[in-house]
Design an enzyme around this catalytic site. Sequence first.
Site, PDB file in Angstrom:
ATOM      1  CD  GLU A 193      -0.915   0.725   3.699  1.00  0.00           C
ATOM      2  OE1 GLU A 193      -2.014   1.250   3.494  1.00  0.00           O
ATOM      3  OE2 GLU A 193      -0.409   0.648   4.832  1.00  0.00           O
ATOM      4  CG  ASN A 252       1.207   3.775   4.703  1.00  0.00           C
ATOM      5  OD1 ASN A 252       0.226   3.268   5.219  1.00  0.00           O
ATOM      6  ND2 ASN A 252       2.264   3.050   4.331  1.00  0.00           N
ATOM      7  CE  LYS A 307      -5.190  -0.719   3.317  1.00  0.00           C
ATOM      8  NZ  LYS A 307      -4.801   0.470   4.041  1.00  0.00           N
ATOM      9  N   GLY A 324      -3.542   1.634   9.661  1.00  0.00           N
ATOM     10  CA  GLY A 324      -2.988   1.474  10.997  1.00  0.00           C
ATOM     11  C   GLY A 324      -2.785   0.033  11.431  1.00  0.00           C
TER      12      GLY A 324
HETATM   13  P1  ADP Z   1      -2.707  -0.852   6.942  1.00  0.00           P
HETATM   14  O1  ADP Z   1      -3.213   0.394   6.331  1.00  0.00           O
HETATM   15  O2  ADP Z   1      -3.537  -1.354   8.045  1.00  0.00           O
HETATM   16  O3  ADP Z   1      -1.242  -0.744   7.278  1.00  0.00           O
HETATM   17  P2  ADP Z   1      -1.835  -2.688   4.880  1.00  0.00           P
HETATM   18  O4  ADP Z   1      -2.411  -2.818   3.527  1.00  0.00           O
HETATM   19  O5  ADP Z   1      -0.484  -2.116   4.966  1.00  0.00           O
HETATM   20  O6  ADP Z   1      -2.883  -1.921   5.787  1.00  0.00           O
HETATM   21  O7  ADP Z   1      -1.825  -4.129   5.551  1.00  0.00           O
HETATM   22  C1  ADP Z   1      -1.369  -4.342   6.862  1.00  0.00           C
HETATM   23  C2  ADP Z   1      -0.391  -5.498   6.907  1.00  0.00           C
HETATM   24  O8  ADP Z   1      -0.996  -6.684   6.366  1.00  0.00           O
HETATM   25  C3  ADP Z   1       0.842  -5.288   6.057  1.00  0.00           C
HETATM   26  O9  ADP Z   1       1.823  -4.585   6.786  1.00  0.00           O
HETATM   27  C4  ADP Z   1       1.245  -6.694   5.716  1.00  0.00           C
HETATM   28  O10 ADP Z   1       1.963  -7.271   6.781  1.00  0.00           O
HETATM   29  C5  ADP Z   1      -0.080  -7.418   5.598  1.00  0.00           C
HETATM   30  N1  ADP Z   1      -0.539  -7.422   4.197  1.00  0.00           N
HETATM   31  C6  ADP Z   1      -1.273  -6.473   3.579  1.00  0.00           C
HETATM   32  N2  ADP Z   1      -1.500  -6.775   2.299  1.00  0.00           N
HETATM   33  C7  ADP Z   1      -0.898  -7.954   2.072  1.00  0.00           C
HETATM   34  C8  ADP Z   1      -0.766  -8.796   0.927  1.00  0.00           C
HETATM   35  N3  ADP Z   1      -1.332  -8.468  -0.235  1.00  0.00           N
HETATM   36  N4  ADP Z   1      -0.079  -9.949   1.067  1.00  0.00           N
HETATM   37  C9  ADP Z   1       0.470 -10.289   2.260  1.00  0.00           C
HETATM   38  N5  ADP Z   1       0.394  -9.535   3.364  1.00  0.00           N
HETATM   39  C10 ADP Z   1      -0.292  -8.385   3.289  1.00  0.00           C
HETATM   40 MG    MG Z   2       0.365  -0.684   6.044  1.00  0.00          MG
END
Ligand code: ADP
Ligand code: MG
Length: 474
Positions: free
Chosen positions: A144, A146, A305, A369
Amino acid sequence: MAAPWQDVVRDAAAVREAAAVAVDAALLAGVLMRTGEQPNASDVVNYAPFTLLPSAVPRPLFEQAYAVQQDFNLLVDAISQNKEFLAQTLASTIKVDDFTARLFQIYMQVLEEGLAQTVFLGINRSDYMFDCGLDGTGALRQIEINTIAASFGGLTSRTADVHRLVLKVLGKNEEASHLLPNNPAKGLALGIAKAWEIYGSQRAVVMFLVEDIQRNIFDQRCVENELWNRNIRVIRRRFRDVFEQGSLDGSRRLYMDGQEVAVVYYREGYVPQTYDQQNWEARLLLERSRAVKCPDIATQLAGTKKVQQELSRPGTLEKLLPGRPEAVARIRATFAGLYSLDEGEEGDRITATAIADPDSFVLKPQREGGGNNLYGEELRQVLEKIKDSPERTSYILMDKIKPQPALNYLLRAHSPLRVSECISELGIFGVYVRQGQELVLNQAAGHLLRTKAIEHADGGVAAGVAVLDTPYLV
Ligand code: ADP
Ligand code: MG
């Protein structure tokens, strides 16, 4: 792609000795966090969790992540100025997600009034994992981006020194010398200082908009102190303070208890729990003001997202970045599979696929978060429940990235020293400043490596799952 210390990982005596040195080095270097028991006091503090050993990162993927950062800065900035794209993309989401709807409402309101803000500052962090393909070659996959309150640029500016020392204790002097310098705190402060300077009022301050509970204050202090070094005044305030003491003058200059504010740097404001009616009013006041918001509300929306998912549709990047085919190609090369769950045939099909094979996907709501995503059996159950309801639209689906695990020790206060199978996530900080239509700064500002044990599907450092790390390029 293993790091060259997999030999010492099982040497209990060497590990114990190195861990003791590491913890004290972290405390000396200022890799600190306040405690859960006293989250708003600096009387008793502890080290922020970190790995004993630096983790291996493939050099080509690391370089690829740096090389695409200016493109991502451009992209986020372009989205934030594209009302039609934001409105279209978020149309289905805001029908079912109150938080995004509320942000969007403020966005529309400030556009209708006309923006007073003319200088724009973006600080983002693009996060990646290294997917190991069937043939063993890794690929950089964006998790993602941020666009609000991206943290740990401060503390991670100090972790390389700690890991350098650890490697020396373990007899790896040569490898220690290869650890890269890294100072995102300086890079972020440079961006803030540039925005402050263009705003053009010597007396005006930079306001860090902070949470009620401030465990991660030292991370922010690293950036604050860089600003003080440049003779820029910094104040820390909460939404509540803005509600009680903030005001705008006739030309919508922002004042906090009599001081003009040039830059508002949000380290808060990205979760619904932050906002009661008064805090929403405070947010609106800030957004209406002439002060440089980092980020402005449009840029926060650009980091949702849902926007990320729409960017992966064929043709979307080309429309957002016309005349920049190389940038588009570099950006697209980092995308994992992303899928809309909007009502209709496309959404129905991918929902059925994910229910049949939940371990290949991640289900994500419009939240930030950590700790909000759904995986595996839970993902399947939730999709089963919402598959025929509009609620489905508040989520997106993403291919699950599967990195190659490596052994390491996660050093965390009050936790036993034991070896874990770990995976890492690399973040690259980006900073840019725009004055009117002219981009006057566009840089990558350093990196952050976070590592977690494989038993946790989700979660960052603040969520108590991941820990700070340093990349060792292989
Ligand atoms: P947030 O905004 O809550 O940080 P993220 O999209 O970064 O949302 O997802 C949080 C965590 O989930 C990431 O830091 C990672 O560890 C895991 N994660 C997110 N997307 C994936 C993915 N496509 N494949 C594997 N792990 C993922
Ligand atoms: Mg994240």
